[in-house]
Design a protein around this motif. Structure first.
Motif, PDB file in Angstrom:
ATOM      1  N   LYS A 269      -7.883   1.448  -6.242  1.00 58.75           N
ATOM      2  CA  LYS A 269      -8.741   1.337  -5.065  1.00 58.75           C
ATOM      3  C   LYS A 269     -10.100   2.002  -5.273  1.00 58.75           C
ATOM      4  O   LYS A 269     -11.124   1.529  -4.772  1.00 58.75           O
ATOM      5  CB  LYS A 269      -8.029   1.970  -3.852  1.00 58.75           C
ATOM      6  CG  LYS A 269      -8.820   1.888  -2.562  1.00 58.75           C
ATOM      7  CD  LYS A 269      -7.970   2.285  -1.360  1.00 58.75           C
ATOM      8  CE  LYS A 269      -7.585   3.742  -1.397  1.00 58.75           C
ATOM      9  NZ  LYS A 269      -6.887   4.167  -0.159  1.00 58.75           N
ATOM     10  N   ARG A 270     -10.126   3.084  -6.067  1.00 60.05           N
ATOM     11  CA  ARG A 270     -11.367   3.862  -6.184  1.00 60.05           C
ATOM     12  C   ARG A 270     -12.101   3.655  -7.505  1.00 60.05           C
ATOM     13  O   ARG A 270     -13.325   3.797  -7.560  1.00 60.05           O
ATOM     14  CB  ARG A 270     -11.070   5.350  -5.982  1.00 60.05           C
ATOM     15  CG  ARG A 270     -10.521   5.654  -4.597  1.00 60.05           C
ATOM     16  CD  ARG A 270     -10.328   7.123  -4.360  1.00 60.05           C
ATOM     17  NE  ARG A 270      -9.692   7.370  -3.072  1.00 60.05           N
ATOM     18  CZ  ARG A 270     -10.324   7.423  -1.915  1.00 60.05           C
ATOM     19  NH1 ARG A 270     -11.636   7.255  -1.877  1.00 60.05           N
ATOM     20  NH2 ARG A 270      -9.666   7.644  -0.791  1.00 60.05           N
TER      21      ARG A 270
ATOM     22  N   HIS B 247      -4.095   4.337  -5.801  1.00 65.33           N
ATOM     23  CA  HIS B 247      -5.330   5.060  -5.488  1.00 65.33           C
ATOM     24  C   HIS B 247      -6.378   4.909  -6.599  1.00 65.33           C
ATOM     25  O   HIS B 247      -7.580   4.819  -6.300  1.00 65.33           O
ATOM     26  CB  HIS B 247      -5.016   6.535  -5.240  1.00 65.33           C
ATOM     27  CG  HIS B 247      -4.239   6.768  -3.985  1.00 65.33           C
ATOM     28  ND1 HIS B 247      -4.705   6.400  -2.741  1.00 65.33           N
ATOM     29  CD2 HIS B 247      -3.006   7.317  -3.781  1.00 65.33           C
ATOM     30  CE1 HIS B 247      -3.807   6.716  -1.814  1.00 65.33           C
ATOM     31  NE2 HIS B 247      -2.767   7.275  -2.420  1.00 65.33           N
TER      32      HIS B 247
ATOM     33  N   ASP C  59       0.817  -1.214   0.000  1.00 65.97           N
ATOM     34  CA  ASP C  59       0.000   0.000   0.000  1.00 65.97           C
ATOM     35  C   ASP C  59       0.851   1.265   0.000  1.00 65.97           C
ATOM     36  O   ASP C  59       0.322   2.370  -0.116  1.00 65.97           O
ATOM     37  CB  ASP C  59      -0.929   0.012   1.208  1.00 65.97           C
ATOM     38  CG  ASP C  59      -1.962  -1.100   1.151  1.00 65.97           C
ATOM     39  OD1 ASP C  59      -2.432  -1.383   0.043  1.00 65.97           O
ATOM     40  OD2 ASP C  59      -2.274  -1.683   2.204  1.00 65.97           O
TER      41      ASP C  59
ATOM     42  N   ILE D  25       2.053   5.336  -6.782  1.00 62.80           N
ATOM     43  CA  ILE D  25       1.055   5.895  -5.859  1.00 62.80           C
ATOM     44  C   ILE D  25      -0.276   6.117  -6.569  1.00 62.80           C
ATOM     45  O   ILE D  25      -1.346   5.767  -6.048  1.00 62.80           O
ATOM     46  CB  ILE D  25       1.579   7.216  -5.245  1.00 62.80           C
ATOM     47  CG1 ILE D  25       2.791   6.951  -4.355  1.00 62.80           C
ATOM     48  CG2 ILE D  25       0.472   7.906  -4.438  1.00 62.80           C
ATOM     49  CD1 ILE D  25       3.522   8.204  -3.916  1.00 62.80           C
ATOM     50  N   LEU D  26      -0.220   6.690  -7.752  1.00 64.59           N
ATOM     51  CA  LEU D  26      -1.457   6.926  -8.510  1.00 64.59           C
ATOM     52  C   LEU D  26      -2.125   5.611  -8.890  1.00 64.59           C
ATOM     53  O   LEU D  26      -3.360   5.489  -8.839  1.00 64.59           O
ATOM     54  CB  LEU D  26      -1.144   7.743  -9.764  1.00 64.59           C
ATOM     55  CG  LEU D  26      -0.843   9.232  -9.521  1.00 64.59           C
ATOM     56  CD1 LEU D  26      -0.243   9.870 -10.770  1.00 64.59           C
ATOM     57  CD2 LEU D  26      -2.112   9.977  -9.098  1.00 64.59           C
TER      58      LEU D  26
ATOM     59  N   GLY E  35       2.517  12.401  -1.593  1.00 66.62           N
ATOM     60  CA  GLY E  35       1.615  11.255  -1.717  1.00 66.62           C
ATOM     61  C   GLY E  35       0.202  11.599  -1.304  1.00 66.62           C
ATOM     62  O   GLY E  35      -0.772  11.181  -1.941  1.00 66.62           O
ATOM     63  N   ALA E  36       0.067  12.390  -0.227  1.00 64.73           N
ATOM     64  CA  ALA E  36      -1.268  12.790   0.233  1.00 64.73           C
ATOM     65  C   ALA E  36      -1.951  13.674  -0.794  1.00 64.73           C
ATOM     66  O   ALA E  36      -3.170  13.579  -1.003  1.00 64.73           O
ATOM     67  CB  ALA E  36      -1.158  13.519   1.579  1.00 64.73           C
TER      68      ALA E  36
ATOM     69  N   VAL F  11      -6.978  12.382  -6.904  1.00 63.85           N
ATOM     70  CA  VAL F  11      -7.887  11.310  -7.334  1.00 63.85           C
ATOM     71  C   VAL F  11      -9.276  11.541  -6.758  1.00 63.85           C
ATOM     72  O   VAL F  11     -10.296  11.444  -7.460  1.00 63.85           O
ATOM     73  CB  VAL F  11      -7.333   9.934  -6.923  1.00 63.85           C
ATOM     74  CG1 VAL F  11      -8.345   8.835  -7.246  1.00 63.85           C
ATOM     75  CG2 VAL F  11      -6.011   9.660  -7.626  1.00 63.85           C
ATOM     76  N   VAL F  12      -9.342  11.879  -5.478  1.00 64.15           N
ATOM     77  CA  VAL F  12     -10.639  12.110  -4.824  1.00 64.15           C
ATOM     78  C   VAL F  12     -11.342  13.309  -5.444  1.00 64.15           C
ATOM     79  O   VAL F  12     -12.547  13.261  -5.744  1.00 64.15           O
ATOM     80  CB  VAL F  12     -10.436  12.319  -3.306  1.00 64.15           C
ATOM     81  CG1 VAL F  12     -11.747  12.752  -2.641  1.00 64.15           C
ATOM     82  CG2 VAL F  12      -9.918  11.042  -2.653  1.00 64.15           C
TER      83      VAL F  12
ATOM     84  N   GLU G 177      -3.310  11.544  -3.631  1.00 64.15           N
ATOM     85  CA  GLU G 177      -4.570  10.889  -3.256  1.00 64.15           C
ATOM     86  C   GLU G 177      -5.736  11.864  -3.369  1.00 64.15           C
ATOM     87  O   GLU G 177      -6.819  11.513  -3.858  1.00 64.15           O
ATOM     88  CB  GLU G 177      -4.479  10.342  -1.831  1.00 64.15           C
ATOM     89  CG  GLU G 177      -5.751   9.630  -1.379  1.00 64.15           C
ATOM     90  CD  GLU G 177      -5.678   9.108   0.046  1.00 64.15           C
ATOM     91  OE1 GLU G 177      -6.567   8.325   0.442  1.00 64.15           O
ATOM     92  OE2 GLU G 177      -4.729   9.477   0.771  1.00 64.15           O
ATOM     93  N   GLN G 178      -5.525  13.089  -2.925  1.00 66.46           N
ATOM     94  CA  GLN G 178      -6.598  14.080  -2.986  1.00 66.46           C
ATOM     95  C   GLN G 178      -6.917  14.488  -4.423  1.00 66.46           C
ATOM     96  O   GLN G 178      -8.052  14.857  -4.728  1.00 66.46           O
ATOM     97  CB  GLN G 178      -6.229  15.309  -2.149  1.00 66.46           C
ATOM     98  CG  GLN G 178      -6.253  15.059  -0.647  1.00 66.46           C
ATOM     99  CD  GLN G 178      -7.575  14.452  -0.205  1.00 66.46           C
ATOM    100  OE1 GLN G 178      -8.661  14.978  -0.491  1.00 66.46           O
ATOM    101  NE2 GLN G 178      -7.493  13.327   0.504  1.00 66.46           N
TER     102      GLN G 178
END
Length: 562
Positions: free
Chosen positions: A437-438, A434, A259, A430-431, A467-468, A474-475, A471-472
């Motif tokens: 996962k989504r 995420h 992860d 990392i991408l 990294g954070a 992607v969100v 993730e954001q």
């Protein structure tokens, strides 16, 4: 469900390090010993078992117990007389004409009073010299859940902590519980296969004997069976018990090393040290690792790494809230730190995670808190240097300027790793994590194909993102599609990127300073294979960013491979 029968804790305590040390103090005629413990019953059973052990004591001695309710009880039989005050109890000890150990359970309350009675202080001082020079072998033991000793008695009383029960002691409790209830036809005990007993007892380490018994009993009454499946129940009960003290948070994360995107140096270092507390590791004569300090930029995977260590090593994770350790009461902070260390060692093997450690010890060396931070820091460093139980410390830090230099030297932590902004190769991983996962719903994905071209477009435009922040992105892209009730597209993610001002822009000077520090003092968490793509300046050219990104200097940290 049938009731669980209670059982007695009066079994023979094993001779351990504590018993050996206490017997030596008694034989050396230390007059007054203060025992810090939450387990009066278990401690007294330990003393009685110690006295009966002919390998430790050739001459028998009596054991007296005193409380403000019952007065004195000698060898489990009440003594005559109304001796229910502290002064009367100390006079009784002074006048006794027998060899023995006098356990004063409630005297700590008189010593803890804001204004301790001077008569009690004087009587204890006089008793010290009378016991030392007297004809009878007497030892006074005061028990309390914390250290309550007036300054006037600091030099007269020896203080010792009674450690939490070992795995062997917990195992005796489990066997006693099974023996007491094995005739109950409605209960079943399937503990003979696959080291079930050992695993159940390991799960209960870190609890008092009473708490362990409660956890075992709860596991049985839930379904009438005690077996390997109850390890989860015991772990959950332990989590609640440990959480109530407000200092440690117990968890068994389900995150995996996979992860984490990138950080291959750090991951390989940790993987090589898995099971380093096992018997096989001892055959290699290698010391168990003490811990690792992970510094670097916020949002780049430090905390995530701490969580994944316990999962990959299959040991509990204890998160230490250093803010809760610092208490406003004099001496309470030191007590809290002792409790943390004691609980962590009782739960070994385990991982102890200290998040943002620089905030905890930023006051070291100052007098603003009367030296509390300095004393706690000294206690922590000494424990890190000398600990024998396998408690692997994972400390994370964002601002290395506040870290005391003593924390960085070899012998405290095994290694210091620096986590920088993710490289191009790491951003790709990392991408992928995420997005996978989504984007797992065909309706949301629509006709969009997440292929190498799709990923490359995102990777090229997110240089300098943490990294954070990835993730954001992607969100935020998903929210773009969700708000219009349609399938996701590449443009949604590109729009999210355009609307993000990354850390590399807002804190450029801080990032530069951290990298300069890490170049000489830390090991890069990133593999050389992933690092090559980041050894250049950011691309300049046609499309100017919303805010000018600073030039990215070479990544910090020594480039060594594990």
């Amino acid at each position: 469900m049938s009731a669980i029968s209670p059982f007695s804790f009066l079994y023979r305590m094993p001779v351990n390090e504590f018993t050996t040390e206490l017997s030596a103090l008694v034989k050396a005629r230390f007059p007054i010993i203060y025992i810090i413990t939450w387990e009066e019953k278990r401690f007294i059973d330990t003393v009685k078992s110690m006295i009966r052990d002919t390998t430790l004591f050739s001459k028998p001695r009596a054991v007296w117990e005193w409380t403000v309710v019952d007065g004195f009880v000698k060898n489990d039989k009440p003594e005559k007389g109304d001796i229910k005050t502290a002064i009367r109890a100390l006079e009784y000890v002074d006048q006794s004409n027998e060899d023995g150990i006098f356990i004063l359970k409630d005297l700590y309350a008189d010593l803890a009073a804001p204004h301790c009675d001077q008569a009690i202080i004087r009587k204890l001082k006089d008793l010290v010299w009378k016991i030392k020079g007297g004809d009878y072998l007497k030892t006074v033991i005061i028990t309390g859940h914390d250290k309550f000793i007036p300054d006037a008695l600091q030099k007269e009383i020896l203080i010792k902590e009674f450690t939490l029960p070992s795995k062997e002691e917990i195992q005796q409790v489990l066997f006693s519980l099974i023996e007491q209830n094995k005739q109950n036809q409605r209960l079943r005990f399937d503990v003979d296969a696959d080291n079930t007993v050992s695993k159940l007892c390991e799960a209960a380490c870190g609890l008092t004997l009473n708490e362990a018994e409660n956890a075992f009993a709860l596991s049985i009454v839930q379904d009438g069976i005690l077996d390997a499946n109850d390890i989860t129940t015991i772990a959950e009960e332990k989590k609640q018990i440990i959480h109530r003290n407000g200092l440690l948070e117990f968890s068994m994360p389900k995150l995996k090393m996979a992860d984490i995107g990138g950080l291959e140096n750090l991951k390989k270092w940790l993987e090589k040290r898995a099971a380093s507390w096992s018997e096989r590791a001892r055959q290699y004569n290698i010391p168990a690792p003490r811990g690792v300090l992970i510094t670097g930029l916020p949002g780049c995977g430090k905390s995530l790494t701490a969580k994944t260590v316990s999962t990959s090593w299959n040991v509990p994770l204890l998160r230490l809230d250093m803010g809760a350790v610092f208490s406003g009461l004099v001496g309470s902070s030191e007590r809290n730190m002792r409790n943390v260390i004691q609980t962590a060692e009782a739960m070994a093997p385990c991982v102890l995670w200290i998040d943002e450690i620089e905030k905890a010890f930023s006051g070291v060396g100052s007098s603003g808190d009367s030296g509390t931070a300095t004393r706690l820091f000294g206690t922590f460093l000494t424990w890190m240097q000398e600990k024998e139980k396998f408690v692997f410390v994972v400390a994370t830090a964002n601002n290395i300027d506040f870290l005391p230099p003593e924390l960085m030297r070899k012998g405290r932590f095994d290694e210091i790793f620096f986590v920088d902004l993710p490289t191009s190769a790491e951003r790709t991983i990392i991408l992928q994590i995420h997005l996978k996962k989504r984007l797992n719903n065909a309706t949301v994905l629509g006709n969009t194909v997440v292929d190498d071209t799709f990923l490359q477009a995102l990777v090229e435009k997110t240089e300098g993102f943490t990294g954070a922040e990835l993730e954001q992105v992607v969100v935020a892209g998903l929210f773009e599609a969700f708000s219009e009730n349609r399938a996701i597209t590449l443009d949604d993610f590109l729009t999210a990127i355009d609307n993000t001002v990354p850390l590399v822009v807002t804190q450029a000077e801080k990032i530069k300073a951290i990298r300069e520090w890490a170049n000489l003092r830390a090991v890069s968490a990133t593999s050389m294979n992933h690092k090559v793509a980041y050894e250049r300046e950011p691309a300049t050219g046609a499309a100017a960013p919303k805010m000018p990104a600073p030039a990215l200097s070479p990544r910090g940290g020594r480039s060594i491979e594990f």
